[in-house]
Design an enzyme around this catalytic site. Structure first.
Site, PDB file in Angstrom:
ATOM      1  N   SER A  28       0.833  -1.215   0.000  1.00  0.00           N
ATOM      2  CA  SER A  28       0.000   0.000   0.000  1.00  0.00           C
ATOM      3  C   SER A  28       0.864   1.261   0.000  1.00  0.00           C
ATOM      4  CB  SER A  28      -0.885   0.029   1.248  1.00  0.00           C
ATOM      5  OG  SER A  28      -1.827  -1.005   1.212  1.00  0.00           O
ATOM      6  N   GLY A 100      -5.717  -3.876  -7.877  1.00  0.00           N
ATOM      7  CA  GLY A 100      -6.864  -3.018  -7.575  1.00  0.00           C
ATOM      8  C   GLY A 100      -6.411  -1.685  -7.016  1.00  0.00           C
ATOM      9  N   SER A 173     -13.332   1.227   2.602  1.00  0.00           N
ATOM     10  CA  SER A 173     -12.300   0.957   1.590  1.00  0.00           C
ATOM     11  C   SER A 173     -11.276   2.078   1.555  1.00  0.00           C
ATOM     12  CB  SER A 173     -12.945   0.812   0.207  1.00  0.00           C
ATOM     13  OG  SER A 173     -11.934   0.881  -0.787  1.00  0.00           O
ATOM     14  N   ASP A 326      -6.804  -8.101   4.353  1.00  0.00           N
ATOM     15  CA  ASP A 326      -6.067  -8.995   3.449  1.00  0.00           C
ATOM     16  C   ASP A 326      -5.571 -10.257   4.156  1.00  0.00           C
ATOM     17  OD1 ASP A 326      -6.415  -7.266   1.333  1.00  0.00           O
ATOM     18  OD2 ASP A 326      -4.559  -6.175   1.734  1.00  0.00           O
ATOM     19  N   LYS A 353     -12.281  -9.211  -3.728  1.00  0.00           N
ATOM     20  CA  LYS A 353     -10.817  -9.048  -3.748  1.00  0.00           C
ATOM     21  C   LYS A 353     -10.264  -9.680  -5.032  1.00  0.00           C
ATOM     22  CE  LYS A 353     -10.506  -6.744   0.012  1.00  0.00           C
ATOM     23  NZ  LYS A 353     -10.123  -5.331  -0.097  1.00  0.00           N
TER      24      LYS A 353
END
Ligand code: S3P
Length: 447
Positions: A28, A100, A173, A326, A353
Site C-alpha cells: 500500500s 486493484g 475501503s 487482506d 478481492k
C-alpha cells in the site's frame, strides 16, 4: 487446474523454521509513495519499495502519465514529479495487471485532470467493481465509460473544472478514500471523506509527508472525517517503506504452526490500522513478541519474534475487519490448526478481492480436510489441531490464496498442491525461496 504460463507448486512438510528474515516493502505504501512522488514538484527517493508486479505496473502507468520513475543500482527508486495538476494524457491503455490499488488510486489521480485515459488489467482485475470509485469521482466532475457492472476496461474522462466534494464511504475501503483524496488534490477548496469504520491511513500520513494539509477528526460513531486542503504544492520527499505486515503474516503463521519453529521477521510495519491480524493471533495464544519498536517513514515498525504455539479458536469482530482485510486467508489457515472454532464476522468485502476469497478459502480448506462453513458474511473454521492437507488448490489469480495454502501444506499431514504460484510475485517476490531458506519444502510440482 493449471493453464499456460502457470507454475504449479507443492508444499511438503517443513523442518522447524529458524532464522532471521525481512519481508518486501509494504504494498500500500509503495503505490502511494510513487503516486505522490509523481504529483510532487522535484525529486522523491524511495528506499525499500516493494518491487512486485503490482507496484511496477503503477510505476509504468505513472511514466505513461508524464512522471519519471527509475530504479537506481542501489535499489533506491527515484521519482521526478510533475506537480499537482501536471499529469499528461497517456498515449496508450494503462494496464494495471492484478492491482486493484494501482487501478483505483490512479483513477482518482487522473479524474481531476482534463484528459481521457483508458484502464485495463488482468482477468481478475477486470472482474472487480470500479463503480465504487467512479461514483465519487463522478461527483468531482469526471465521466466514466465502463463495461457492465462498472468493470474494466474503462475510460476516465477527467474533469475540466474539478469540484471539491464531501463523500461518506458506503464500504470501508482505503482505496476509495485514497482515490477521492488524490482527485481532491487538484480541486480548489476542501475535499472531505468520512469513513464509518477507520481504514488504513497511509494516504493521509504520506500526503502530510509531501506537504499537504490533512486534518483528521474522530466522529461520534467511531468513524473518521478526513479533510484535505486542495491544490497544495507537494514537494518531493525521501522516504523509507517499512516491511509489509500483510506479507509478514504468512511467515508468522508458518512459524506458529510448524512445531519447534522460532523466527525473527525484521522491520515489519505495525500501523494500528493494519495490525489486526497480530492482535487476533495473540488472542489465539500465539507467541509473538515485538522487539526494537521504532518509527520509520512515519509508520510504527518492529521486529517480530514468532515461536510455534498451541492456538485456540476465537471470535473475530466485524469492526476489526478493515485492519486485517487482506489477512483472512492466512488467519483461516491458522484457525484450521487451532483447537476449537474460530468465527470471523463482517467479511462481505472478501467477495470482491483478487478472487472471491470467501469461496476460495472455504473450498481450499475443505479440500484439505478442515471443517469450514460460510453463512452470509461470516466464516467459521472448526480447528482440530492439524488438518489432513492433501488438497489441490485453485488459486484463482489470487496471490494471497496461493501463499496461504502453501503455508498450510508446511504443517499438514499430507502435502498441499496449488495450481499456480506465478501470482505470488504481485506482492511477495521470492516468497518460496525465502520460506525454504527458513525450513520450508516448497517446490515446483512437475507433470
Ligand atoms: C488497500 C486497501 C484494501 C486492501 C488492498 C490494499 C490499499 O482494499 O485489500 O490490498 O492499499 O488501499 P480496499 O480498499 O478495497 O478495502
Amino acid at each position: 487446474m493449471s493453464h499456460a504460463g502457470s507454475m504449479p507448486l507443492v508444499s511438503n512438510t517443513a523442518r522447524p523454521l529458524a532464522g532471521r528474515c525481512r519481508v518486501p516493502g509494504d504494498k500500500s505504501i509503495s503505490h502511494r509513495a510513487l503516486i505522490l512522488g509523481a504529483l510532487a514538484v522535484g525529486r522523491t527517493r524511495v528506499t525499500g519499495l516493494l518491487e512486485g508486479d503490482d507496484v511496477l505496473r503503477t510505476a509504468q502507468a505513472l511514466c505513461a502519465l508524464g512522471a519519471r520513475v527509475e530504479r537506481g543500482e542501489d535499489g533506491v527508486w527515484t521519482v521526478k514529479g510533475v506537480g499537482v495538476g501536471g499529469l499528461s494524457e497517456p498515449d496508450d491503455m494503462l494496464d494495471l495487471g492484478n492491482s486493484g490499488t494501482g487501478a483505483r488510486l490512479l483513477m482518482g489521480a487522473v479524474a481531476s485532470h482534463p484528459f481521457t485515459s483508458f484502464f485495463t488489467g488482468d482477468a481478475s482485475l477486470r472482474r472487480r467493481p470500479m463503480g465504487r470509485v467512479a461514483k465519487p469521482l463522478g461527483e468531482i466532475g469526471a465521466r466514466f465509460i465502463a463495461r457492465d457492472g462498472g468493470r474494466l476496461p474503462l475510460a476516465v474522462i477527467g474533469a475540466e473544472s474539478p469540484l471539491p466534494i464531501t463523500y461518506r464511504l458506503p464500504v470501508p475501503s482505503a482505496q476509495v478514500k485514497s482515490a477521492v483524496l488524490l482527485a481532491g488534490l487538484n480541486a480548489p477548496g476542501e475535499t472531505v471523506v468520512e469513513e464509518p469504520l477507520a481504514t488504513r491511513d497511509h494516504s493521509e500520513r504520506l500526503l502530510r509527508h509531501f506537504g499537504a494539509s490533512v486534518l483528521v477528526e474522530m466522529l461520534n460513531d467511531g468513524g473518521r472525517r478526513i479533510r484535505l486542503e486542495g491544490q497544495p504544492e507537494l514537494l518531493g520527499a525521501d522516504l523509507v517503506v517499512p516491511g509489509d505486515p500483510s506479507a509478514a503474516a504468512f511467515l508468522a503463521v508458518a512459524a506458529l504452526i510448524v512445531p519447534g519453529s522460532e523466527i525473527v521477521i525484521e522491520g515489519v510495519g505495525l500501523n494500528p490500522l493494519r495490525a489486526g491480524l497480530y492482535t487476533t493471533l495473540r488472542e489465539m495464544g500465539a507467541d509473538i513478541a515485538y522487539e526494537n519498536e521504532r518509527v520509520e517513514g512515519g509508520e510504527p515498525v518492529a521486529d517480530l519474534v514468532v515461536r510455534a504455539s498451541r492456538l485456540k479458536g476465537v471470535a473475530v469482530p466485524a469492526e476489526r475487519a478493515p485492519s486485517m482485510i487482506d489477512e483472512y486467508p492466512i488467519l483461516a489457515v491458522a484457525a484450521a490448526f487451532a483447537q476449537g472454532q474460530t468465527v470471523m464476522h463482517g467479511l462481505a468485502e472478501l467477495r470482491v478481492k483478487e478472487s472471491d476469497r470467501l469461496a476460495a478459502i472455504a473450498q481450499g480448506l475443505a479440500s484439505c480436510g478442515a471443517s469450514v462453513t460460510v453463512a452470509g458474511d461470516t466464516l467459521a473454521v472448526a480447528g482440530k489441531g492439524q488438518p489432513a492437507g492433501g488438497g489441490q488448490i485453485a488459486t484463482r489469480l489470487d496471490h494471497r490464496i496461493a501463499m496461504a495454502f502453501l503455508v498450510l501444506g508446511m504443517a499438514a499431514e499430507k502435502p498441499v498442491r496449488i495450481d499456480d504460484g506465478t501470482t505470488i510475485a504481485t506482492s511477495f517476490p521470492g516468497f518460496a525461496a525465502l520460506l525454504n531458506g527458513l525450513g520450508a519444502a516448497i517446490a515446483e510440482d512437475g507433470p
